[in-house]
Design an enzyme around this catalytic site. Structure first.
Site, PDB file in Angstrom:
ATOM      1  N   HIS A  62      -8.179 -15.147  18.209  1.00 47.17           N
ATOM      2  CA  HIS A  62      -7.414 -15.514  17.390  1.00 47.17           C
ATOM      3  C   HIS A  62      -7.894 -14.983  15.907  1.00 47.17           C
ATOM      4  O   HIS A  62      -9.274 -15.223  15.414  1.00 47.17           O
ATOM      5  CB  HIS A  62      -7.487 -17.321  17.134  1.00 47.17           C
ATOM      6  CG  HIS A  62      -6.777 -17.553  15.972  1.00 47.17           C
ATOM      7  ND1 HIS A  62      -7.300 -18.765  15.261  1.00 47.17           N
ATOM      8  CD2 HIS A  62      -5.749 -17.318  15.088  1.00 47.17           C
ATOM      9  CE1 HIS A  62      -6.230 -19.187  14.169  1.00 47.17           C
ATOM     10  NE2 HIS A  62      -5.534 -18.124  14.211  1.00 47.17           N
ATOM     11  N   MET A  66     -12.247 -25.354  17.613  1.00 45.76           N
ATOM     12  CA  MET A  66     -13.651 -25.163  18.253  1.00 45.76           C
ATOM     13  C   MET A  66     -13.822 -26.396  19.182  1.00 45.76           C
ATOM     14  O   MET A  66     -13.785 -27.529  18.617  1.00 45.76           O
ATOM     15  CB  MET A  66     -14.695 -24.996  17.383  1.00 45.76           C
ATOM     16  CG  MET A  66     -15.891 -24.708  18.043  1.00 45.76           C
ATOM     17  SD  MET A  66     -17.147 -24.437  16.827  1.00 45.76           S
ATOM     18  CE  MET A  66     -17.371 -26.079  16.112  1.00 45.76           C
ATOM     19  N   HIS A  77       2.056 -23.594  15.458  1.00 42.68           N
ATOM     20  CA  HIS A  77       0.871 -22.543  15.625  1.00 42.68           C
ATOM     21  C   HIS A  77      -0.550 -23.149  15.939  1.00 42.68           C
ATOM     22  O   HIS A  77      -1.219 -22.290  16.465  1.00 42.68           O
ATOM     23  CB  HIS A  77       0.846 -21.453  14.486  1.00 42.68           C
ATOM     24  CG  HIS A  77       0.240 -22.026  13.262  1.00 42.68           C
ATOM     25  ND1 HIS A  77       0.322 -23.139  12.708  1.00 42.68           N
ATOM     26  CD2 HIS A  77      -0.962 -21.491  12.503  1.00 42.68           C
ATOM     27  CE1 HIS A  77      -0.771 -23.317  11.463  1.00 42.68           C
ATOM     28  NE2 HIS A  77      -1.295 -22.253  11.819  1.00 42.68           N
TER      29      HIS A  77
END
Lengths: 476, 140
Positions: A234, A376, A399
């Protein structure tokens, strides 16, 4: 003015009818809980977008929408150049073509687990991450322009990947319409040492487990099996994109009056698509898209090197690469008539349904993979585009999770070391140069991505295919 | 008594920087300190080198974003962090100086990279007590 959207016949669609200067309705896709928790700034910003010249059909917000810059993050809007339509820097964002790509490793969890720590350490040493890191590739002026014109296709020509990668990248890895001369020298200078770097904030490289498959047929087409592992990257267009955003925001804000555009919010700065400034922004923004595609391609190459060192013979093959900060020229049907529109997706993923001609042969029957990154330590999802999404929001979906808490609050609530230790106990290895950065990105600082994905699925924007859980996370 | 100070304010995805001071220039200096503090505690940054920069804009609010964006650019391209700032204003012409040092990842532990200063929550003005404030949200 109160901008609260009203319920509609569908429990997943909320609407603000046009009023004042709004030209089209503002439409939010969300479930009851998400809409109640949504920042009212989203509704205000979406209503502002609905006032812009040439807007078509509606101003849309995805289930993960939150307060952004001019446009809400999670916003979708399409403009017709023949009706005075505009292009807006704020509608794309500072991190042009930020996106995610997912690669198959061909390894099961059992095969990967014994090498997990070695892989984490090696990835952290090879992938440049965080503020102050530098890539190993320094581009000359001429090569910079070639990269900006060529995107991932340029990177493959340089030896960072293979032709098959391009078939699995939006625009076949090269955005048409890029014009490097519309990109300032400052933007190019800012990129000089940043090719093949991950950046910071919510950007990451993760090794993930395919934990659950929801749609067997689509998962088979995507080659996803429970117990398998993937790599997801990403990141975006790095310093170059940030500087293009900065440069053109100022130009668009100061010239809005000259173009006769009324701006309810200076951040909504835009220019007519059919104007010198509009065309220049599009030329620069497309170059920014190519920079992001090239950057993710180089990071793919670095990840392949690491896997080949740690587990010789491993082949990383690209499932797909999506961008979620873009403006693209696309054909959409408005009142039964095909039109060429400029579709802004700010924190929204293009989600083409089955049968779309832009999809490569292996994906055409099932639809485009839509990759939704979590935060995370939390899960990510793979979805697939639907046919109905075309009518709902110009083939777009959500998204990511979106923050639930500010960075400052997060760094007061958690300690980086404790977050890392806690995740390690759960079998998730975090590698980051900054403990404060880890604290600010703590899983608890983000919204629940599962709820967002379920809402996108129920609304029909895209369909859930598989859930991914992190094993290794390299952060900036 | 008015004292120079900086603080952060909340924004859903990002972070707001706010500087206050006895003059407009001092408010700009403090806003720059708030910018550094997004990345690292300013006390951790040594004043080893000085750079000069300038900015201009059609109005005082855009001048704040120009000033902060000039600093963001210098931080990115020089890979430096700055601990102290000096701003001189002549109308809408800004001359600035910044003291700092190259980023040391292990020592500074930079939390995040700043992409740009935005027009969101952008305000520059004088308070009733005569002090000045200068603020905006920065995208990280």
């Amino acid at each position: 003015m109160e901008f609260r959207p009203a319920a509609t016949e569908s429990p997943f669609i909320w609407q603000i009818e046009p009023r004042g200067r709004m030209r089209v309705p503002a439409i939010v896709y969300a479930d009851q809980a998400l809409i109640e928790a949504m920042d009212s700034k989203v509704f205000e910003q979406l209503s502002n977008v609905a006032t812009l010249p040439g807007i078509q059909q509606g101003a849309y917000a995805m289930p993960d929408a939150h307060w952004g810059y001019g446009f809400p993050i999670g916003g979708v809007a399409a403009f017709d150049p023949e009706e005075g339509g505009v292009v807006s820097g704020g509608g794309v964002g500072f991190d042009i073509s930020c996106g995610v790509r997912t690669l198959h490793t061909g390894l099961t969890l059992e095969q990967l687990r014994p090498h997990q720590k070695a892989l984490a350490d090696l990835l952290a040493s090879i992938i440049p991450a965080g503020l102050g890191s530098r890539g190993s590739i320094k581009l000359t002026h001429r090569e910079m322009d070639r990269m900006l014109s060529g995107g991932a296709a340029w990177a493959v020509r340089q030896g960072y990947g293979c032709e098959a990668d391009l078939a699995r990248t939006e625009e076949h890895g090269c955005m048409a319409g890029a014009n490097p001369s519309d990109v300032s020298e400052k933007a190019k200078e800012r990129q000089r040492h940043e090719m093949g770097t991950l950046g910071s904030g919510n950007h990451y490289l993760e090794v993930q487990l395919v934990a659950r498959v929801y749609d067997a047929a689509a998962a088979a087409a995507f080659d996803l099996r429970e117990g398998g592992t993937v790599v997801s990257i990403h990141c975006g267009s790095r310093g170059l994109g940030h500087q293009i955003g900065t440069d053109y925001l100022k130009l668009m804000a100061t010239k809005a009056g000259e173009h006769g555009i009324w701006l309810p919010d200076r951040e909504l700065a835009c220019a007519p698509i059919e104007s010198g400034l509009g065309r220049a922004y599009l030329g620069a923004m497309c170059a920014g898209i190519n920079c992001a595609l090239a950057n993710r391609q180089i990071l793919t190459h670095l990840a392949r090197r690491v896997f080949d060192d740690a587990l010789p013979g491993t082949q990383l093959t690209l499932l797909y690469d999506v961008s979620h900060n873009t403006c693209k020229r696309e054909t959409h049907s408005i009142d039964g008539r095909p039109k060429q529109l400029f579709v802004h997706r700010k924190g929204a993923t293009r989600a083409l349904g089955p049968g779309h001609p832009d999809l490569p042969a292996g994906l055409r029957d099932v639809g485009q993979p839509v990759i939704i990154g979590g935060s995370m330590g939390t899960e990510s999802y793979i979805l697939t585009g639907t046919k109905e999404s075309e009518n709902l929001a110009f083939s777009s979906s959500c998204h990511g999770a979106g923050r639930a808490m500010s960075r400052r609050q997060a760094s007061k609530s958690w300690q980086g070391r404790k977050v890392i230790d806690e995740l390690e106990r759960r079998g998730i290895l975090i590698r980051s140069p900054s403990l404060r950065g880890v604290a600010e990105e703590a899983p608890g600082a983000y919204k629940d991505v599962s709820r967002v994905v379920d809402a996108a699925d129920h609304a029909g924007l895209s369909r859930k295919v598989a859930r991914l859980e992190p094993l290794i996370c390299v952060k900036g | 008594m008015i004292t120079a100070s900086w603080e952060h304010f909340q924004h859903a995805a990002d972070i707001g920087v706010r500087g206050c001071g006895r003059s407009l220039a001092e408010a700009f200096e403090q806003a720059a300190l708030a910018l550094t503090a997004v990345v690292v505690e300013p006390e951790r940054v040594a004043e080893r080198e000085m750079i000069t920069l300038s900015a201009t804009a059609p109005d005082v609010e855009l001048l704040l974003t120009e000033w902060l964006n000039a600093l963001i650019y210098e931080m990115a391209t020089r890979r430096m962090l700055f601990a102290r700032f000096r701003v001189e204003l002549q109308g809408l012409e800004l001359q600035g100086r910044a003291w700092g040092e190259p980023i040391d990842i292990a020592r500074h532990q930079p939390a995040v990279e700043i992409k740009g200063a935005t027009y969101t929550e952008l305000h520059v003005g004088q308070n009733e007590d005569g002090s000045w404030h200068a603020q905006c949200v920065v995208d990280v």
